[in-house]
Scaffold this motif. Sequence first.
Motif, PDB file in Angstrom:
ATOM      1  N   LEU A 294       0.872  -1.342  -0.375  1.00  0.00           N
ATOM      2  CA  LEU A 294      -0.082  -0.288   0.272  1.00  0.00           C
ATOM      3  C   LEU A 294       0.803   1.310   0.142  1.00  0.00           C
ATOM      4  O   LEU A 294       1.047   2.151  -0.483  1.00  0.00           O
ATOM      5  N   MET A 295       1.798   1.263   0.390  1.00  0.00           N
ATOM      6  CA  MET A 295       2.916   1.975   0.758  1.00  0.00           C
ATOM      7  C   MET A 295       3.431   2.981  -0.236  1.00  0.00           C
ATOM      8  O   MET A 295       4.220   3.704  -0.282  1.00  0.00           O
ATOM      9  N   SER A 296       4.198   1.445  -1.284  1.00  0.00           N
ATOM     10  CA  SER A 296       5.030   1.810  -2.492  1.00  0.00           C
ATOM     11  C   SER A 296       4.011   2.676  -3.075  1.00  0.00           C
ATOM     12  O   SER A 296       4.832   3.113  -4.257  1.00  0.00           O
ATOM     13  N   HIS A 297       2.983   2.890  -3.539  1.00  0.00           N
ATOM     14  CA  HIS A 297       2.406   3.309  -3.960  1.00  0.00           C
ATOM     15  C   HIS A 297       1.775   5.565  -3.292  1.00  0.00           C
ATOM     16  O   HIS A 297       0.774   5.752  -4.168  1.00  0.00           O
ATOM     17  N   CYS A 298       2.153   5.703  -2.213  1.00  0.00           N
ATOM     18  CA  CYS A 298       2.572   6.559  -1.966  1.00  0.00           C
ATOM     19  C   CYS A 298       3.153   7.586  -2.129  1.00  0.00           C
ATOM     20  O   CYS A 298       4.254   7.022  -1.262  1.00  0.00           O
ATOM     21  N   PRO A 299       3.202   8.608  -3.107  1.00  0.00           N
ATOM     22  CA  PRO A 299       5.013   8.542  -3.361  1.00  0.00           C
ATOM     23  C   PRO A 299       4.692  10.406  -1.846  1.00  0.00           C
ATOM     24  O   PRO A 299       3.348  11.021  -1.872  1.00  0.00           O
ATOM     25  N   LEU A 300       6.080  10.348  -1.616  1.00  0.00           N
ATOM     26  CA  LEU A 300       6.043  11.281  -1.363  1.00  0.00           C
ATOM     27  C   LEU A 300       8.043  12.742  -1.042  1.00  0.00           C
ATOM     28  O   LEU A 300       8.969  11.618  -1.774  1.00  0.00           O
ATOM     29  N   THR A 301       7.407  13.828  -0.943  1.00  0.00           N
ATOM     30  CA  THR A 301       8.343  14.623  -1.235  1.00  0.00           C
ATOM     31  C   THR A 301       8.583  15.461  -0.462  1.00  0.00           C
ATOM     32  O   THR A 301       8.041  15.724   0.823  1.00  0.00           O
ATOM     33  N   ALA A 302       9.882  15.023   0.552  1.00  0.00           N
ATOM     34  CA  ALA A 302      10.165  15.678   1.922  1.00  0.00           C
ATOM     35  C   ALA A 302      10.926  15.970   2.639  1.00  0.00           C
ATOM     36  O   ALA A 302      12.549  14.730   1.860  1.00  0.00           O
ATOM     37  N   THR A 303      12.054  17.071   3.313  1.00  0.00           N
ATOM     38  CA  THR A 303      13.482  16.832   3.688  1.00  0.00           C
ATOM     39  C   THR A 303      13.962  16.756   5.489  1.00  0.00           C
ATOM     40  O   THR A 303      12.339  17.681   6.141  1.00  0.00           O
ATOM     41  N   LEU A 304      14.008  15.804   5.639  1.00  0.00           N
ATOM     42  CA  LEU A 304      14.321  15.360   7.107  1.00  0.00           C
ATOM     43  C   LEU A 304      15.571  15.927   7.649  1.00  0.00           C
ATOM     44  O   LEU A 304      16.504  15.462   7.115  1.00  0.00           O
ATOM     45  N   GLY A 305      15.626  17.086   8.752  1.00  0.00           N
ATOM     46  CA  GLY A 305      16.917  17.802   9.364  1.00  0.00           C
ATOM     47  C   GLY A 305      17.223  16.468  10.352  1.00  0.00           C
ATOM     48  O   GLY A 305      16.840  15.224  10.358  1.00  0.00           O
ATOM     49  N   ASN A 306      17.066  17.273  11.914  1.00  0.00           N
ATOM     50  CA  ASN A 306      17.719  16.684  12.965  1.00  0.00           C
ATOM     51  C   ASN A 306      16.021  16.868  13.924  1.00  0.00           C
ATOM     52  O   ASN A 306      16.065  17.017  15.020  1.00  0.00           O
ATOM     53  N   GLU A 307      14.948  16.727  13.221  1.00  0.00           N
ATOM     54  CA  GLU A 307      13.730  16.600  13.655  1.00  0.00           C
ATOM     55  C   GLU A 307      14.026  15.662  14.725  1.00  0.00           C
ATOM     56  O   GLU A 307      14.221  14.185  14.187  1.00  0.00           O
TER      57      GLU A 307
END
Length: 379
Positions: A334-347
């Motif tokens: 299911l998750m393979s069909h959910c595209p994500l655009t994100a930048t994760l830092g030190n959070e």
Amino acid sequence: MNTYQRADIIALVQNDSFRQWVLTSTPELDMLWQQYLLQNPNQEAVVAQAREIVLALRVKNDFISDTEIDSIVSDTISTIRQTPENNRDETKSYTDFSESTPPFWNFKQWFTLAASFVLLLGIGYLVYTLTKPETLSDENKVVAVNQKKKLIEKVNQRESPLTIELPDGSRVTLKKNSRIAYAEAFTGSTREIFLTGEAFFDVVKNPSKPFLVYANELVTKVLGTKFRVSAYEAEKHITVEVRSGKVSVYASQDTLSRSQSSQEEVKGVILTPNQKVVFSREEARIEKTLVEKPIVTIPPKELARFVFEDAPASQVFSALEKTYSIDLVYDEELMSHCPLTATLGNEPLFEQLTVLCKAIEAKYEVVDGQILIHSKGCK
């Protein structure tokens, strides 16, 4: 000897658990009574005297009644207290009964005599303990927990943490108002530590000699790892948190026998990095969860800033699993069909998850030391 000490001695001699510890000790009973002594150092002399009386009576252990024990101990203490100092012959050994001892005493008389003798020795020990000069500080005190071995006790009464190196090279960072006790040398098949309070352990790996931390009702067993234990006497909960490696945490046998809960709830769990257990002392129940702020567990050189552009959510979650050594449970297809655009830092991890889940209309929850991702899929 005052009335309270006399009553304490009688209570200990009549205590089934105490007699078992003295006569047929087990690791669980050792832990229970060693912890008692650590928490009640003023009872060391009383415990030593009660122990000697139990040993003197051990031949009758299978059939002596509590009434007889009470009578013997009471008569012994009364006899010693009532003997005038000026009536004692200082030139004669009190173990020489060749002239005054009847040839055939009954069984109870023999054991009353034996108990009198050991109690007299115990009183002498108590007087010596109370009057001798203090030679060791509270932070480096050698205490006799039982007759088999001596433990070194370390107490931290400073504001800053106290770092202690153990005989095997392991290191313990002891928090304020905390104490540990351990053997002068780890010569047996295990490395045993007794903790009251809070400490961080950095344990040298030794698969052939497990490292055991006894902390009130919990026992933590490791081969070599880094973890924290918080077990203050006045607190309602005991916690164990793992930073690296694998840790086994279980309730002591005494806790199991007293528990009103299902045995499954207290028998023990395995912890991996960023996981912890919370033991409820009132309910005798163990709950496995995650630490409040999971830390990165991979080497710094492998850590890269997370920048994802139209990447499958399953790929992002997999990267988080590797970085924090935490299991994320989700529907991979299911998750393979959910595209994500994100930048994760030190959070912090949970902030990152909140952002990611919001982007794909999902939710997460922590269950049994894992993170479950709930989603109906992406539109």
